[in-house]
Write a protein that holds these residues in place. Structure first.
Motif, PDB file in Angstrom:
ATOM      1  N   CYS A 191       0.885  -1.244  -0.103  1.00 63.93           N
ATOM      2  CA  CYS A 191       0.003   0.162   0.009  1.00 63.93           C
ATOM      3  C   CYS A 191       0.728   1.223   0.184  1.00 63.93           C
ATOM      4  O   CYS A 191       0.587   1.990  -0.979  1.00 63.93           O
ATOM      5  CB  CYS A 191      -0.719  -0.043   1.331  1.00 63.93           C
ATOM      6  N   VAL A 198      -8.967   3.270   2.764  1.00 62.30           N
ATOM      7  CA  VAL A 198      -7.832   2.570   2.222  1.00 62.30           C
ATOM      8  C   VAL A 198      -6.570   2.897   3.150  1.00 62.30           C
ATOM      9  O   VAL A 198      -6.370   4.023   3.677  1.00 62.30           O
ATOM     10  CB  VAL A 198      -7.365   3.403   0.581  1.00 62.30           C
ATOM     11  N   GLY A 199      -5.772   1.847   3.499  1.00 60.94           N
ATOM     12  CA  GLY A 199      -4.674   1.964   4.410  1.00 60.94           C
ATOM     13  C   GLY A 199      -5.110   1.815   5.907  1.00 60.94           C
ATOM     14  O   GLY A 199      -4.111   1.665   6.597  1.00 60.94           O
TER      15      GLY A 199
END
Length: 351
Positions: free
Chosen positions: A174, A244-245
């Motif tokens: 990522c 996200v993440g």
């Protein structure tokens, strides 16, 4: 959504596939190597449906994974394929290194190539959801509070170390390559179709057969129990709505000592089953030498997923255990065929 689920013939993976296909109406491709704990019978309710497909493949086979991604064209990959039994990791850690670490690396590489080839809007929507365990955080003392998403990683078993390694790989893909990932770490799952070597089915089946109920040490180790159907709902919400993440801890808020769970199971078997061979708990429980490096307590703080995504567990341990024990009573041929290897022979085309 179109979702590729790795390890979808396993216990949690099959529950997820059933939920996504039946409750959410998503299109699902189940990619599974079909190792010893996989069971396609857990997918009988969906294997005939047009929005479900199965392919036998290994996540460590880059060509097979690349072909599956190309042909199916998923909006998300939900990665559950893993070796998962702590005792087996102590006796033979090699398989855990090969599948959980090396296999995850090969999967990430194939998914990253697929993701880079998507059109910009599709690339923006895509998610890689890595499903992991609370065991990566190590062991809690009685007064240490709960695991949060900020808890340091302190894995103690080969299994936990292999999952921690895979978590770190996913984060690296990522942050280094931009792959849009979400990670979830769950507490101990239970429910129908769980392989007989696991704690709750083992105790249930042994009680039904009149065999000893082996309890490690003094039985005071504590686990937080999460019904697999609650977990499946959480996973769908994370892949659909998670940032996200980010990491999301998924727990049932059902802490209990192992010995107390064993006693509840035994009492339920005596209540719900007929002709139970042993009806006195002290005659069937057996305290055995503790497992090497046995973590004392796991407990998850699920506040983040509860407040951010609106998920909550719906099963308490009393009702969830009753439902689960009843399922094993009603489905004796399912687990008996595993114990006497009839299902292995059928799966291998030898019977």
């Amino acid at each position: 959504m179109r979702v590729m689920v790795t390890g979808g013939a396993g216990f949690i993976g099959s529950a997820l596939c059933r939920y996504l296909v039946l409750e959410r109406g998503w299109e699902v491709l189940n990619l599974d190597k079909l190792t010893y704990a996989s069971d396609l019978r857990s997918l009988d309710t969906i294997d005939h449906l047009p929005n479900y497909q199965f392919i036998k493949a290994d996540i460590a086979d880059p060509l097979a994974v690349a072909a599956a991604l190309h042909d199916f064209g998923p909006d998300a990959v939900m990665h559950l394929a893993a070796e998962s039994h702590v005792d087996r990791s102590i006796d033979g850690p090699g398989a855990f290194i090969n599948t959980n670490i090396v296999g995850t690396y090969h999967l990430l590489e194939a998914v990253a190539v697929y993701w880079r080839g998507l059109m910009p809007d599709d690339r923006e929507r895509f998610r890689f959801h890595h499903i992991s365990t609370d065991e990566v955080y190590g062991s809690l003392g009685p007064d240490d509070g709960l695991f949060t998403e900020q808890s340091p990683y302190r894995p103690n078993s080969p299994y936990a170390a292999s999952k921690a390694s895979s978590d770190h790989l996913v984060r690296a893909w990522c942050h280094t390559y931009g792959l849009p990932v979400v990670i979830s770490n769950c507490s101990n799952n239970y429910g129908p179709f769980q392989f007989p070597e696991k704690f709750i089915p083992l105790m249930t089946i042994n009680a039904l057969r009149g065999k000893k109920l082996p309890v490690y040490g003094d039985g005071h180790n504590i686990r937080d129990w999460l019904h697999v159907d609650d977990h499946a709902r959480a996973l769908a919400m994370i892949v659909e709505q998670g940032r996200v993440g980010e990491t999301y801890n998924v727990g049932g808020r059902n802490e209990a000592r192992n010995i107390d769970i064993v006693r509840q199971i035994f009492d339920l078997v005596c209540e719900l089953a007929e002709d139970v061979p042993v009806t006195k708990f002290d005659d069937i429980v057996e305290f055995v030498a503790d497992r090497p490096g046995h973590d004392h307590r796991y407990a998850i703080d699920a506040t983040k997923i509860e407040t951010e995504l609106g998920w909550k567990a719906t099963h308490d341990i009393a009702s969830g255990l009753r439902e689960t024990v009843q399922w094993y009573i009603d489905n004796r041929d399912w687990w008996q065929s595993i114990l006497d290897h009839r299902y292995d022979l059928q799966r291998l085309g030898q019977g």
